[in-house]
Design an enzyme around this catalytic site. Structure first.
Site, PDB file in Angstrom:
ATOM      1  N   SER A  56       0.839  -1.239   0.090  1.00 12.07           N
ATOM      2  CA  SER A  56       0.062   0.003  -0.045  1.00 12.07           C
ATOM      3  C   SER A  56       0.918   1.332  -0.047  1.00 12.07           C
ATOM      4  O   SER A  56       0.294   2.479  -0.421  1.00 12.07           O
ATOM      5  CB  SER A  56      -0.900   0.219   1.146  1.00 12.07           C
ATOM      6  OG  SER A  56      -0.287   0.086   2.385  1.00 12.07           O
ATOM      7  N   LYS A 124       0.660   4.438   6.715  1.00  6.69           N
ATOM      8  CA  LYS A 124      -0.004   5.457   5.792  1.00  6.69           C
ATOM      9  C   LYS A 124       0.531   6.668   5.883  1.00  6.69           C
ATOM     10  O   LYS A 124       1.303   7.110   6.993  1.00  6.69           O
ATOM     11  CB  LYS A 124      -1.518   5.358   6.189  1.00  6.69           C
ATOM     12  CG  LYS A 124      -2.170   3.969   6.157  1.00  6.69           C
ATOM     13  CD  LYS A 124      -2.176   3.394   4.682  1.00  6.69           C
ATOM     14  CE  LYS A 124      -2.679   1.875   4.920  1.00  6.69           C
ATOM     15  NZ  LYS A 124      -2.902   1.121   3.796  1.00  6.69           N
TER      16      LYS A 124
END
Length: 250
Positions: A56, A124
């Site tokens: 990701s 993230k």
């Protein structure tokens, strides 16, 4: 009265030297205890090791990369800033059961004391902080924060190919999130087409809204500041300059 041992030393000195010397096994155990204590202190207050659990955050961080997270920036009530890459605990249902961390008992024990990369967390990039409104997307496919378009070409995967910079949200390239609640963050992966992030957990007309897309600041472990492995990609992580132009929320 001390006696001369024949080599210029006294019996008292010889006895004292004998008391000062420790067997090798005792010294080894003492060093291990000190090393473990230092590792626990470092993990609790300064630095912690993690590994990247998924794709990701490509292209900057690749699956199984080893990273270090610093906690110093959170001292005194400090909070993550827009553009920071952060590690945080699962807010609830973001991670699959297989992402719990090292399965080997020894590796798990080492992770618990901070001397082995730890799993069971997410990595993230912070896109919005409390009060921010995030919109996807402008006519050039760019994410907007408080009306300011972000230039993310330097870190978003396939920036010259993807239609927009936030395709995981409801309606793909047309959604708005915020204002971000107090004490929360809106986060996204750099691999926008393959990231279970805030945009992927937004509610839409076709799904029940039973979870929040925002991450509580209290769940943030710290900010990623260095990629340590593999060695040929070693380097420091910096906050992209584009976030400096984002205005405060109105």
């Amino acid at each position: 009265m001390a006696t001369d041992s024949g080599d210029g030393t006294t019996g008292k000195h010889v006895a004292g030297d004998a008391r000062k010397r420790r067997p090798l096994w005792q010294e080894t155990i003492l060093l291990l205890v000190v090393a473990l204590a230092l590792a626990v202190v470092l993990k609790a207050f300064f630095v912690q090791a993690f590994y990247i659990p998924s794709a990701s955050m490509e292209p900057g961080l690749i699956k199984n990369d080893r990273i270090l997270v610093e906690r110093v920036s959170t001292w005194g009530g400090g909070r993550p800033q827009r553009g920071d890459v952060v590690v945080f605990d699962d807010p609830g249902g973001w991670l699959p059961p297989s992402s719990a961390g090292p399965a080997n008992p020894l590796a798990r024990a080492m992770a618990d004391i901070g001397i082995y990369p730890e799993g069971g967390h997410l990595v993230k990039r912070v896109i919005g902080v409390e009060g921010d409104v995030i919109h996807c997307c402008d006519d050039q496919g760019r994410i907007e924060v408080n009306g300011q378009a972000l230039d993310e070409d330097s870190y978003v995967k396939d920036a010259d190919v993807v239609e927009c910079r936030g395709p995981q949200g409801p309606g793909d390239c047309e959604w708005t999130a915020g204002p971000v609640p107090e004490g929360h963050l809106f986060v996204m992966g750099d691999n926008r087409t393959n990231s279970e992030d805030s945009s992927a957990h937004m509610c839409n007309a076709d799904a029940d809204c039973n979870q929040s897309p925002y991450v509580p600041v209290d769940l943030v472990v710290g900010k990623v500041f260095v990629l340590i492995w593999p060695a040929d990609r070693f380097g420091l992580l910096h906050r992209p300059a584009t976030f400096e132009d984002v205005p405060d929320p109105s």
